[in-house]
Design a protein around this motif. Structure first.
Motif, PDB file in Angstrom:
ATOM      1  N   ILE A  71     -18.379  11.612  44.261  1.00  0.00           N
ATOM      2  CA  ILE A  71     -18.408  10.982  42.946  1.00  0.00           C
ATOM      3  C   ILE A  71     -18.697  12.037  41.907  1.00  0.00           C
ATOM      4  O   ILE A  71     -19.659  12.790  41.999  1.00  0.00           O
ATOM      5  CB  ILE A  71     -19.487   9.879  42.897  1.00  0.00           C
ATOM      6  N   SER A  72     -17.858  12.134  40.906  1.00  0.00           N
ATOM      7  CA  SER A  72     -18.030  13.139  39.855  1.00  0.00           C
ATOM      8  C   SER A  72     -19.049  12.668  38.844  1.00  0.00           C
ATOM      9  O   SER A  72     -19.498  11.531  38.849  1.00  0.00           O
ATOM     10  CB  SER A  72     -16.687  13.420  39.170  1.00  0.00           C
ATOM     11  N   SER A  73     -19.401  13.565  37.925  1.00  0.00           N
ATOM     12  CA  SER A  73     -20.416  13.257  36.929  1.00  0.00           C
ATOM     13  C   SER A  73     -19.974  12.155  35.990  1.00  0.00           C
ATOM     14  O   SER A  73     -20.793  11.505  35.360  1.00  0.00           O
ATOM     15  CB  SER A  73     -20.746  14.519  36.119  1.00  0.00           C
ATOM     16  N   ALA A  74     -18.671  11.941  35.847  1.00  0.00           N
ATOM     17  CA  ALA A  74     -18.184  10.900  34.953  1.00  0.00           C
ATOM     18  C   ALA A  74     -18.108   9.549  35.647  1.00  0.00           C
ATOM     19  O   ALA A  74     -17.723   8.548  35.045  1.00  0.00           O
ATOM     20  CB  ALA A  74     -16.811  11.271  34.412  1.00  0.00           C
ATOM     21  N   GLY A  75     -18.478   9.502  36.936  1.00  0.00           N
ATOM     22  CA  GLY A  75     -18.463   8.247  37.646  1.00  0.00           C
ATOM     23  C   GLY A  75     -17.126   7.933  38.280  1.00  0.00           C
ATOM     24  O   GLY A  75     -16.940   6.880  38.862  1.00  0.00           O
ATOM     25  N   THR A  76     -16.155   8.837  38.178  1.00  0.00           N
ATOM     26  CA  THR A  76     -14.851   8.616  38.779  1.00  0.00           C
ATOM     27  C   THR A  76     -14.800   9.290  40.128  1.00  0.00           C
ATOM     28  O   THR A  76     -15.535  10.236  40.395  1.00  0.00           O
ATOM     29  CB  THR A  76     -13.740   9.183  37.883  1.00  0.00           C
ATOM     30  N   ASP A  96     -14.128  19.786  40.686  1.00  0.00           N
ATOM     31  CA  ASP A  96     -14.269  18.402  40.233  1.00  0.00           C
ATOM     32  C   ASP A  96     -14.896  18.279  38.845  1.00  0.00           C
ATOM     33  O   ASP A  96     -14.368  17.574  37.989  1.00  0.00           O
ATOM     34  CB  ASP A  96     -15.064  17.596  41.262  1.00  0.00           C
ATOM     35  N   PRO A  97     -16.042  18.932  38.583  1.00  0.00           N
ATOM     36  CA  PRO A  97     -16.604  18.843  37.228  1.00  0.00           C
ATOM     37  C   PRO A  97     -15.685  19.406  36.153  1.00  0.00           C
ATOM     38  O   PRO A  97     -15.620  18.872  35.043  1.00  0.00           O
ATOM     39  CB  PRO A  97     -17.902  19.654  37.333  1.00  0.00           C
ATOM     40  N   ILE A  98     -14.959  20.486  36.481  1.00  0.00           N
ATOM     41  CA  ILE A  98     -14.025  21.048  35.496  1.00  0.00           C
ATOM     42  C   ILE A  98     -12.910  20.053  35.212  1.00  0.00           C
ATOM     43  O   ILE A  98     -12.509  19.860  34.056  1.00  0.00           O
ATOM     44  CB  ILE A  98     -13.454  22.384  36.005  1.00  0.00           C
ATOM     45  N   TYR A  99     -12.415  19.387  36.250  1.00  0.00           N
ATOM     46  CA  TYR A  99     -11.356  18.396  36.042  1.00  0.00           C
ATOM     47  C   TYR A  99     -11.859  17.242  35.177  1.00  0.00           C
ATOM     48  O   TYR A  99     -11.118  16.727  34.321  1.00  0.00           O
ATOM     49  CB  TYR A  99     -10.869  17.873  37.382  1.00  0.00           C
ATOM     50  N   THR A 100     -13.114  16.844  35.394  1.00  0.00           N
ATOM     51  CA  THR A 100     -13.679  15.760  34.591  1.00  0.00           C
ATOM     52  C   THR A 100     -13.810  16.162  33.130  1.00  0.00           C
ATOM     53  O   THR A 100     -13.498  15.382  32.223  1.00  0.00           O
ATOM     54  CB  THR A 100     -15.053  15.354  35.155  1.00  0.00           C
ATOM     55  N   LYS A 101     -14.256  17.398  32.883  1.00  0.00           N
ATOM     56  CA  LYS A 101     -14.426  17.868  31.515  1.00  0.00           C
ATOM     57  C   LYS A 101     -13.096  18.149  30.825  1.00  0.00           C
ATOM     58  O   LYS A 101     -12.910  17.823  29.651  1.00  0.00           O
ATOM     59  CB  LYS A 101     -15.290  19.135  31.499  1.00  0.00           C
ATOM     60  N   SER A 102     -12.182  18.791  31.550  1.00  0.00           N
ATOM     61  CA  SER A 102     -10.917  19.201  30.937  1.00  0.00           C
ATOM     62  C   SER A 102      -9.839  19.358  32.009  1.00  0.00           C
ATOM     63  O   SER A 102      -9.779  20.395  32.682  1.00  0.00           O
ATOM     64  CB  SER A 102     -11.084  20.524  30.180  1.00  0.00           C
ATOM     65  N   VAL A 143     -14.918  23.257  24.250  1.00  0.00           N
ATOM     66  CA  VAL A 143     -14.920  24.668  24.621  1.00  0.00           C
ATOM     67  C   VAL A 143     -13.962  24.915  25.779  1.00  0.00           C
ATOM     68  O   VAL A 143     -13.301  25.960  25.844  1.00  0.00           O
ATOM     69  CB  VAL A 143     -16.352  25.119  24.978  1.00  0.00           C
ATOM     70  N   GLU A 144     -13.867  23.945  26.695  1.00  0.00           N
ATOM     71  CA  GLU A 144     -12.983  24.108  27.846  1.00  0.00           C
ATOM     72  C   GLU A 144     -11.517  24.245  27.408  1.00  0.00           C
ATOM     73  O   GLU A 144     -10.752  24.982  28.029  1.00  0.00           O
ATOM     74  CB  GLU A 144     -13.133  22.922  28.798  1.00  0.00           C
ATOM     75  N   GLN A 145     -11.125  23.538  26.361  1.00  0.00           N
ATOM     76  CA  GLN A 145      -9.764  23.696  25.849  1.00  0.00           C
ATOM     77  C   GLN A 145      -9.531  25.112  25.326  1.00  0.00           C
ATOM     78  O   GLN A 145      -8.480  25.708  25.558  1.00  0.00           O
ATOM     79  CB  GLN A 145      -9.505  22.690  24.730  1.00  0.00           C
ATOM     80  N   VAL A 146     -10.516  25.638  24.613  1.00  0.00           N
ATOM     81  CA  VAL A 146     -10.411  27.011  24.099  1.00  0.00           C
ATOM     82  C   VAL A 146     -10.254  27.987  25.254  1.00  0.00           C
ATOM     83  O   VAL A 146      -9.403  28.885  25.225  1.00  0.00           O
ATOM     84  CB  VAL A 146     -11.652  27.363  23.250  1.00  0.00           C
ATOM     85  N   GLN A 147     -11.057  27.813  26.293  1.00  0.00           N
ATOM     86  CA  GLN A 147     -10.989  28.717  27.437  1.00  0.00           C
ATOM     87  C   GLN A 147      -9.642  28.611  28.149  1.00  0.00           C
ATOM     88  O   GLN A 147      -9.088  29.629  28.594  1.00  0.00           O
ATOM     89  CB  GLN A 147     -12.139  28.403  28.393  1.00  0.00           C
ATOM     90  N   ALA A 148      -9.097  27.406  28.257  1.00  0.00           N
ATOM     91  CA  ALA A 148      -7.791  27.237  28.895  1.00  0.00           C
ATOM     92  C   ALA A 148      -6.697  27.964  28.112  1.00  0.00           C
ATOM     93  O   ALA A 148      -5.835  28.635  28.697  1.00  0.00           O
ATOM     94  CB  ALA A 148      -7.457  25.744  29.010  1.00  0.00           C
TER      95      ALA A 148
END
Length: 556
Positions: A120-125, A168-174, A213-218
């Protein structure tokens, strides 16, 4: 007509063995205590579809479990513990779900093992056993390998701080950052398959909200590892960098310790709370590095101005040493480029030859001081950046309008030495995984050596030709198709060694440290594309109809 095998054995592609009493079913169904059904119209369900159905069932059961669980401290602790699980771990917190699945669906044979239960990810998904983008699906194993490859071999070239390194956390964030990392570390074939969908996601980031910030890094990663193109006119890496810079300014990354958005009703502000000062600072410094690097490659003034806050960030002990060294190098490089070839009084912006020679001497001392004070023990990443930057300084002495002098010969000798060392440093890298700027550094070095060979100032022409040939061989291994820029660069370098400058158009002096490259491309284009019919006219006529104008920007 009765089928030759029961439905379960056909689904598993297993041999169906009947017992003596047909009514008891086959041996496998008897062992699993399942009804043995023979159906001639049965169609086997593919493994991918079975995994999809199983994943959907898992999600439904987990959602039902969360709804029935009390909202107390123990449940939140369980969720926090689940967030720390690695991507490929079994989930010991969900025994009831696994048992339910075991009852609902019989276990697969050894040839088709059940994938790990999702966490289970931090976003609950819930994260399924694979991720899908467009027509491409990646398994857990592939995702893990791509992330390992990126952080072990790619991240060193742009080492900004990230909130997490877990998929998983990176996918949840961005999801954008997730797929950009996978694309960067993927094989050439997989990159081509992912390219259309990733490009669409990058285009959508312009309109996405809230920004992060994750969008900027991508966007910065894609600026360093762009998709292959046949012409720089098609290369949008510089635009990705500019977009990342504007997003970073909008988010206030250039003032990481200051409030940039008001507190009330701002989702971006809520996202910013979860980002530490070090993440903001290093991401902004990475914007600066990529902006200066790509501007220097194209021979254009940078779009990020230097201020006291940026310079102070170079000194912070919390900043990665490699990141700080790269910032210092490109700061000196761009200041030298602007002083010599952008702020001059001539129409091209270039200083007059005598003044240019004295300015080269001055900035050579700046590079020497930088090396002695801040670059002790630099690794290969920093060394390549330093040599390629100093090589741009020496390139100003290679322009055709410079008068011959002892100082000029010394600068040309420095250029020859730095180019050879730079080629050797790049040659030792795995060119299939390095950012595009490393391959450009090799190519730039080869163009400098070609310019020296054409000028006749070197007495070691055989050695220089060998270095140029090494670059051609190395670049040819990274050429995916005959139409991409690396293949064109190899052909251009080969022909430039013997063709004559027809001087059908003025020399190019407006591209700062890239002027030598652009002027050599002018010579190549004139020789290949321009017809010069001899009608007795004093000035030859250039046929512009067949000129590939994109080609002049091929390696910019």
């Amino acid at each position: 007509m009765r089928a030759k095998a029961c439905t379960k054995c056909r689904q598993w592609k297993a041999r169906c063995e009947y017992g003596e009493d047909d009514s008891a079913g086959c041996s496998r169904c008897r062992a699993l205590k399942l009804p043995c059904v023979f159906d001639a119209s049965f169609k086997r369900t593919s493994r991918a579809k079975s995994l999809q159905m199983m994943s959907s069932r898992i999600e439904e059961l987990q959602e039902a479990l969360r709804e029935k669980s009390p909202s107390n401290g123990s449940s939140s602790q369980t969720r926090e513990h689940n967030e720390t699980l690695p991507l490929n771990d079994w989930s010991p917190q969900l025994p009831s779900i696994v048992n339910t699945i075991a009852v609902a669906e019989p276990p697969m044979p050894d040839l088709q093992p059940i994938p790990p239960a999702p966490s289970i990810s931090s976003a609950g998904t819930t994260s399924t056993g694979y991720r899908t983008l467009g027509n491409v699906s990646l398994t857990y194993g592939q995702i893990n390998e791509h992330f390992k490859t990126y952080f072990a071999r790619c991240h060193q070239y742009l080492p900004f701080k990230m909130t997490t390194h877990s998929p998983d956390p990176i996918y949840t964030k961005s999801p954008l950052l997730f797929w950009v990392i996978c694309t960067t570390a993927a094989s050439w074939r997989l990159r081509c398959e992912l390219a259309p969908a990733v490009k669409a996601m990058l285009a959508d980031s312009i309109y996405s909200f809230p920004r992060s910030v994750e969008q900027v890094q991508a966007l910065l990663i894609m600026s360093m590892w762009p998709f292959p193109v046949s012409s720089v006119m098609e290369d949008v890496s510089h635009y990705y960098c500019c977009l990342a810079t504007q997003m970073a300014l909008h988010l206030g990354l250039h003032r990481p310790t200051q409030t940039h958005l008001h507190e009330h009703g701002m989702e971006e502000r809520e996202n910013a709370r979860a980002v530490g000062e070090e993440v903001k600072t290093t991401t902004w410094l990475s914007c600066f590095i990529v902006n200066q690097k790509l501007s220097a490659i194209r021979g254009l003034p940078p779009s990020i101005l230097i201020d006291v806050h940026l310079l102070n960030a170079f000194e912070k002990r919390s900043i990665n040493v490699r990141l700080s060294q790269l910032c210092r190098i490109f700061h000196v490089l761009m200041q030298a480029n602007l002083a010599i070839s952008a702020n001059g009084s001539t129409p091209s912006g270039m200083l007059e030859p005598e003044q240019r020679l004295n300015t080269i001497k001055s900035w050579a001392e700046h590079f020497l001081i930088l090396e002695q004070q801040h670059l002790q023990g630099m690794d290969n990443v920093v060394k390549i950046a330093f040599l390629s930057s100093r090589l741009q300084l020496w390139s100003f002495a290679l322009l055709d309008d410079m008068p011959v002098s002892s100082s000029l010969i010394a600068f040309i000798d420095n250029a020859r030495r730095d180019a050879s060392v730079l080629i050797e440093s790049c040659y030792s890298q795995n060119l299939s995984i390095v950012p595009a700027c490393i391959r450009h550094a090799m190519c730039y070095s080869a163009f400098i050596l070609v310019k020296i060979l054409r000028s006749g100032y070197s007495s070691e022409s055989e050695v220089l030709q060998d270095d140029v040939e090494r670059v051609r061989q190395a670049l040819s291994t990274t050429s995916g198709t005959p139409d991409d820029t690396h293949h064109k660069a190899c052909e251009t370098l080969r022909r430039l060694l013997y063709i004559e400058d027809k001087k059908l158009s003025p020399p190019i002096h407006t591209r700062m440290g890239a002027s030598v490259v652009y002027d050599l491309l002018r010579i190549y284009a004139e020789d290949k594309y321009c017809n010069v019919p001899n009608h007795g006219a004093e000035n030859p006529v250039i046929d512009l109809e067949g000129l590939d104008w994109n080609f002049l920007d091929m390696l910019g």
